[in-house]
Design a protein around this motif. Sequence first.
Motif, mmCIF file in Angstrom:
data_model
loop_
_atom_site.group_PDB
_atom_site.id
_atom_site.type_symbol
_atom_site.label_atom_id
_atom_site.label_comp_id
_atom_site.label_asym_id
_atom_site.label_seq_id
_atom_site.Cartn_x
_atom_site.Cartn_y
_atom_site.Cartn_z
ATOM 1 N N PRO A 144 0.797 -1.231 0.000
ATOM 2 C CA PRO A 144 0.000 0.000 0.000
ATOM 3 C C PRO A 144 0.829 1.280 0.000
ATOM 4 C CG PRO A 144 -0.839 -1.578 1.609
ATOM 5 C CD PRO A 144 0.479 -2.096 1.141
ATOM 6 N N HIS A 145 2.109 1.171 0.326
ATOM 7 C CA HIS A 145 2.971 2.362 0.447
ATOM 8 C C HIS A 145 4.036 2.423 -0.653
ATOM 9 C CE1 HIS A 145 1.166 2.740 4.431
ATOM 10 N NE2 HIS A 145 1.449 1.476 4.619
ATOM 11 N N ARG A 146 3.996 1.450 -1.553
ATOM 12 C CA ARG A 146 5.055 1.334 -2.556
ATOM 13 C C ARG A 146 5.219 2.605 -3.397
ATOM 14 N NH1 ARG A 146 6.354 -3.562 -4.298
ATOM 15 N NH2 ARG A 146 4.206 -4.262 -3.953
ATOM 16 N N ASP A 147 4.119 3.111 -3.948
ATOM 17 C CA ASP A 147 4.219 4.270 -4.836
ATOM 18 C C ASP A 147 4.650 5.525 -4.086
ATOM 19 O OD1 ASP A 147 3.571 2.780 -7.054
ATOM 20 O OD2 ASP A 147 1.438 3.314 -7.008
ATOM 21 N N ALA A 148 4.193 5.674 -2.845
ATOM 22 C CA ALA A 148 4.635 6.824 -2.044
ATOM 23 C C ALA A 148 6.127 6.749 -1.775
ATOM 24 C CB ALA A 148 3.863 6.880 -0.730
ATOM 25 N N MET A 149 6.640 5.546 -1.540
ATOM 26 C CA MET A 149 8.074 5.371 -1.321
ATOM 27 C C MET A 149 8.859 5.687 -2.591
ATOM 28 S SD MET A 149 7.749 1.880 0.954
ATOM 29 C CE MET A 149 9.486 1.479 0.962
ATOM 30 N N ARG A 150 8.378 5.214 -3.719
ATOM 31 C CA ARG A 150 9.060 5.507 -4.986
ATOM 32 C C ARG A 150 9.109 7.006 -5.242
ATOM 33 N NH1 ARG A 150 5.973 3.478 -9.368
ATOM 34 N NH2 ARG A 150 7.809 3.832 -10.672
ATOM 35 N N GLN A 151 8.004 7.694 -4.976
ATOM 36 C CA GLN A 151 7.956 9.131 -5.179
ATOM 37 C C GLN A 151 8.922 9.849 -4.242
ATOM 38 O OE1 GLN A 151 6.106 10.805 -7.549
ATOM 39 N NE2 GLN A 151 7.188 12.659 -6.887
ATOM 40 N N ALA A 152 8.952 9.438 -2.983
ATOM 41 C CA ALA A 152 9.836 10.083 -2.006
ATOM 42 C C ALA A 152 11.302 9.887 -2.372
ATOM 43 C CB ALA A 152 9.559 9.535 -0.610
ATOM 44 N N ILE A 153 11.665 8.685 -2.759
ATOM 45 C CA ILE A 153 13.049 8.403 -3.145
ATOM 46 C C ILE A 153 13.441 9.218 -4.374
ATOM 47 C CG2 ILE A 153 14.586 6.595 -4.035
ATOM 48 C CD1 ILE A 153 12.878 4.624 -2.266
ATOM 49 N N ALA A 154 12.533 9.260 -5.362
ATOM 50 C CA ALA A 154 12.810 10.018 -6.585
ATOM 51 C C ALA A 154 13.049 11.490 -6.286
ATOM 52 C CB ALA A 154 11.649 9.846 -7.567
ATOM 53 N N GLU A 155 12.261 12.059 -5.392
ATOM 54 C CA GLU A 155 12.430 13.471 -5.055
ATOM 55 C C GLU A 155 13.753 13.714 -4.340
ATOM 56 O OE1 GLU A 155 8.988 14.651 -2.863
ATOM 57 O OE2 GLU A 155 7.645 14.525 -4.610
ATOM 58 N N ILE A 156 14.156 12.802 -3.493
ATOM 59 C CA ILE A 156 15.406 12.976 -2.757
ATOM 60 C C ILE A 156 16.609 13.005 -3.698
ATOM 61 C CG2 ILE A 156 16.970 11.927 -1.060
ATOM 62 C CD1 ILE A 156 14.400 10.735 0.254
ATOM 63 N N VAL A 157 16.631 12.095 -4.672
ATOM 64 C CA VAL A 157 17.796 11.999 -5.560
ATOM 65 C C VAL A 157 17.600 12.753 -6.872
ATOM 66 C CG1 VAL A 157 18.481 9.796 -4.567
ATOM 67 C CG2 VAL A 157 17.044 9.814 -6.601
ATOM 68 N N GLU A 158 16.426 13.372 -7.047
ATOM 69 C CA GLU A 158 16.132 14.233 -8.194
ATOM 70 C C GLU A 158 16.149 13.457 -9.513
ATOM 71 O OE1 GLU A 158 18.630 17.687 -8.096
ATOM 72 O OE2 GLU A 158 18.252 18.063 -5.967
ATOM 73 N N ILE A 159 15.415 12.334 -9.524
ATOM 74 C CA ILE A 159 15.194 11.600 -10.764
ATOM 75 C C ILE A 159 13.706 11.301 -10.884
ATOM 76 C CG2 ILE A 159 17.499 10.575 -10.770
ATOM 77 C CD1 ILE A 159 16.287 7.978 -9.751
ATOM 78 N N SER A 160 13.305 10.728 -11.999
ATOM 79 C CA SER A 160 11.907 10.388 -12.209
ATOM 80 C C SER A 160 11.532 9.158 -11.378
ATOM 81 C CB SER A 160 11.659 10.091 -13.680
ATOM 82 O OG SER A 160 10.401 9.471 -13.868
#
Length: 387
Positions: free
Chosen positions: A334-350
């Motif tokens: 249930p949290h997978r997409d939120a985690m992907r979004q958070a990681i992407a924002e931290i490292v500045e990638i899609s």
Amino acid sequence: MRTDVIVVAAGRGQRAGEGLPKQFRTIGGQTVLRQTLQRFAGHPGIRHILPVIHPDHAALCAESMRDVRGIKTPVTGGETRQASVRAGLEALAGDPPDLVLIHDAARPFVSDRLIAEAIAAARDHGAAIPALKLVDTIKALGADDSLSTGPDRDRLRSVQTPQAFRYALILHAHRAAPVDTLTDDAAVAEAAGHRVFAFAGDPANIKLTTQEDFVTAERRAAADLLDVRTATGFDVHAFGEGDHVVLGGVKIPFTQGLAGHSDADVVLHALTDALLGTVASADIGSHFPPSDPQWKGASSDRFLAHAAALVRQAGGLITHLDATVICEAPKIGPHRDAMRQAIAEIVEISPARVSVKATTSERLGFTGRGEGIAALAAATVRLPWLD
């Protein structure tokens, strides 16, 4: 002859699309401005480099300038390019160069050859600009949208930067020029009565203006990054007291917390080690020792952002991150997409370049007994080829 460069970076760059001004957007993992500055810093004929910036962008400029040699303290530009260039020229007056090159920050592919020829042209002619022959036929557009024969393209040129001048010549020309009516420095020199000569431009020295330009530039940058590296990371934390866990930068309600010196985010810790591995920069404990009290309770996004910055400083591009969470609970799906979004924002990638998976250990081992959570991670980056 002493040669300085004025890099004009005071614009807003709105035609390149939404977000940061174009000079602070990234291609190949580094900002456009940083790549432009590095091109001149790496040339033996250049003494000083002076960025001219908008006052709102001081922090962005400082990050782009970091560790680039030969950079002078940036000066504030004006409302127009003409005003910005004059501000830069006046700032050099205390220790004037013999020659000055004036370059658009949004041309990050300027070559050593073009820089050398600009210096030589300024020395030989006093005022010179790089120019390209037109390859397309030029037509004149009528009021009714009909086309008619246009000017002779053999006598026309498209011009680029760096525009090159004897410093005293262009400073006096700017001081005498009509206020904010001229679009480039060649026009300023011409208005002061100077002849401006042409030298061969470079088709690769493109100016990034539109979103399509950035797509093309990103492909070009990636093609130049020939060293593809993959590294892995692993982390584990035991359960402790608490009412939530932090995984992949996302706070997840749970009956327990994770014990650790920081926030114990096993996903970000594993990803941090994976990124550090791609640039052979030791491990997370070397950069953020658990014995150091400043990291007690720290948010792990700081660790991952630091590792990503080291990749960018090496000229690298993060192409993919992959994490696998190993636990019986909580449920990760249930949290997978939120985690992907958070990681992407931290490292500045899609987010499309971030994968998060989860599995159990079939009730085996410490994770199977519900004693803690583990994470495996892999990072893939592209770097310039190093011998």
